[in-house]
Scaffold this active site. Structure first.
Site, PDB file in Angstrom:
ATOM      1  N   ASN A  11     -10.914  -2.708  -5.240  1.00 41.06           N
ATOM      2  CA  ASN A  11      -9.962  -1.816  -6.543  1.00 41.06           C
ATOM      3  C   ASN A  11     -10.458  -1.156  -7.738  1.00 41.06           C
ATOM      4  O   ASN A  11     -10.768  -0.239  -8.468  1.00 41.06           O
ATOM      5  CB  ASN A  11      -9.036  -1.774  -6.323  1.00 41.06           C
ATOM      6  CG  ASN A  11      -7.293  -1.715  -5.333  1.00 41.06           C
ATOM      7  OD1 ASN A  11      -6.694  -2.606  -5.190  1.00 41.06           O
ATOM      8  ND2 ASN A  11      -8.334  -1.119  -4.532  1.00 41.06           N
ATOM      9  N   ASP A  68       0.854  -1.133  -0.121  1.00 43.00           N
ATOM     10  CA  ASP A  68       0.167   0.186  -0.131  1.00 43.00           C
ATOM     11  C   ASP A  68       0.925   1.224   0.531  1.00 43.00           C
ATOM     12  O   ASP A  68       2.188   1.681   0.202  1.00 43.00           O
ATOM     13  CB  ASP A  68      -0.859  -0.340   1.034  1.00 43.00           C
ATOM     14  CG  ASP A  68      -2.190   0.987   1.253  1.00 43.00           C
ATOM     15  OD1 ASP A  68      -2.110   1.512   0.345  1.00 43.00           O
ATOM     16  OD2 ASP A  68      -3.049   0.943   1.846  1.00 43.00           O
TER      17      ASP A  68
HETATM   18  C1  IPE Z   1      -5.500  -2.466  -0.263  1.00 39.65           C
HETATM   19  O1  IPE Z   1      -4.842  -1.330  -0.349  1.00 39.65           O
HETATM   20  C2  IPE Z   1      -5.141  -3.896  -1.744  1.00 39.65           C
HETATM   21  C3  IPE Z   1      -4.093  -3.774  -1.919  1.00 39.65           C
HETATM   22  C4  IPE Z   1      -3.437  -3.382  -1.880  1.00 39.65           C
HETATM   23  C5  IPE Z   1      -4.211  -4.052  -3.427  1.00 39.65           C
HETATM   24  P1  IPE Z   1      -6.193  -0.171  -0.476  1.00 39.65           P
HETATM   25  O2  IPE Z   1      -5.579   0.991  -0.695  1.00 39.65           O
HETATM   26  O3  IPE Z   1      -7.361  -0.343  -1.611  1.00 39.65           O
HETATM   27  O4  IPE Z   1      -6.783  -0.100   0.661  1.00 39.65           O
HETATM   28  P2  IPE Z   1      -8.286   1.172   1.611  1.00 39.65           P
HETATM   29  O5  IPE Z   1      -9.332   0.633   0.618  1.00 39.65           O
HETATM   30  O6  IPE Z   1      -7.130   2.027   1.525  1.00 39.65           O
HETATM   31  O7  IPE Z   1      -7.772  -0.343   2.899  1.00 39.65           O
HETATM   32  C1  IPE Z   2      -1.349   0.485  -3.477  1.00 47.43           C
HETATM   33  O1  IPE Z   2      -1.320   1.638  -3.585  1.00 47.43           O
HETATM   34  C2  IPE Z   2      -1.772  -0.054  -4.645  1.00 47.43           C
HETATM   35  C3  IPE Z   2      -3.326  -0.595  -5.434  1.00 47.43           C
HETATM   36  C4  IPE Z   2      -4.139  -0.639  -4.085  1.00 47.43           C
HETATM   37  C5  IPE Z   2      -3.646  -1.183  -6.341  1.00 47.43           C
HETATM   38  P1  IPE Z   2      -2.593   2.208  -3.714  1.00 47.43           P
HETATM   39  O2  IPE Z   2      -3.109   2.747  -4.934  1.00 47.43           O
HETATM   40  O3  IPE Z   2      -3.615   2.026  -2.715  1.00 47.43           O
HETATM   41  O4  IPE Z   2      -2.147   3.969  -2.592  1.00 47.43           O
HETATM   42  P2  IPE Z   2      -2.550   4.837  -1.139  1.00 47.43           P
HETATM   43  O5  IPE Z   2      -3.273   3.957  -0.592  1.00 47.43           O
HETATM   44  O6  IPE Z   2      -3.501   6.043  -2.727  1.00 47.43           O
HETATM   45  O7  IPE Z   2      -1.184   5.684  -1.738  1.00 47.43           O
HETATM   46 MG    MG Z   3      -4.063   2.416  -0.628  1.00 45.30          MG
END
Ligand code: IPE
Ligand code: IPE
Ligand code: MG
Length: 250
Positions: free
Chosen positions: A70, A22
């Site tokens: 996602n 993340d």
């Molecule tokens: C969780 O990350 C999913 C992945 C890392 C693929 P998100 O960034 O989508 O999670 P939330 O929604 O903030 O909990």
């Molecule tokens: C994790 O990084 C990757 C995926 C969930 C695909 P994020 O895209 O969630 O990055 P933040 O949490 O918005 O910084």
């Molecule tokens: Mg995230």
């Protein structure tokens, strides 16, 4: 050899490490860039995490790459993530072979665009004989959806009299999850400072040690994984028993 690696007890490493990767979006924003820039710079972290896990002798690493939730992101971002998946998988094949990495996936793969699905299937087949470490990508993965599917499939078998209700146990449920061929998670790492599970491996993490770090995923390196392992090794996994029982192996 790194100092951190030296302080790891190689006889007590997690067999299965799961990572919620993340913080890509925030990493990009911090530099005044668009979110996708963060995703594009996430591959080094993936390589480092897998190499570090392999170096200490873990046999399984599972990476949360795309959740069922996602799909609700802007289409542009979803499309970029899918095309990154295709290009990264293709690019990494020689490395997978060189490092004995067997690729696997969990999740509703049928929901991925055809191209991504095909490349993924191909890479899984091509690397199926590698045996140093199993690298599982969680793609279009949601733990609740996984459990719903398992219940549907078990119910069908009950109706068809393949399974007797009184025989339904944890093992049968396990066998109907995407992770049927994976052991329970020992250590779950989440980057970016968020302290939540986000619908990842709920059943499989029942007794995992949880480790949270502020590091944003694109900055994640071997040293960070070693930090998590050192932390893990300072914990006592009691599985419901008392500390005294653990000490005396009773
Ligand atoms: C969780 O990350 C999913 C992945 C890392 C693929 P998100 O960034 O989508 O999670 P939330 O929604 O903030 O909990
Ligand atoms: C994790 O990084 C990757 C995926 C969930 C695909 P994020 O895209 O969630 O990055 P933040 O949490 O918005 O910084
Ligand atoms: Mg995230």
């Amino acid at each position: 050899m790194s100092k951190k690696l030296q302080s790891i007890n190689l006889n007590n490493v997690p067999n299965h490490i799961a990572i919620i990767m993340d913080g890509n979006g925030r990493w990009a924003k911090k530099q005044g860039m668009k979110r996708v820039f963060g995703h594009r710079n996430a591959l080094t972290a993936v390589r480092e995490a897998v190499a570090a896990a392999s170096e200490i002798g873990s046999k399984f690493i599972t990476l949360y790459a795309f959740s069922t939730e996602n799909w609700n992101r802007p289409k542009l971002e979803v499309d970029a993530l899918m095309s990154l998946l295709v290009s990264s998988l293709k690019k990494e094949v020689p490395d997978f072979h060189k490092n004995g990495i067997k690729v696997n996936s969990i999740g509703a793969i049928e929901k991925l665009p055809k191209k991504a699905r095909n490349v993924l299937t191909q890479v899984i087949n091509e690397t199926s004989h590698n045996s140093k470490i199993t690298l599982t990508f969680a793609l279009s993965y949601g733990s609740r959806e996984e459990i719903v599917n398992a219940i549907k499939n078990i119910s069908k078998k009950v109706v068809n009299k393949e399974i007797d209700i009184k025989n339904i146990d944890e093992k049968i449920i396990n066998n109907h999850l995407y992770t049927f061929n994976l052991p329970d998670v020992d250590l779950m790492i989440r980057t970016s400072g968020e302290q939540r599970i986000s619908n990842f491996l709920l059943w499989q993490m029942a007794y995992a040690e949880l480790y949270f770090t502020e590091v944003l995923w694109p900055d994640f390196r071997k040293e960070h994984l070693f930090d998590a392992i050192i932390d893990y090794q300072n914990r006592e996994r009691r599985f419901g028993k008392t500390s005294e029982q653990i000490d005396t192996n009773a």
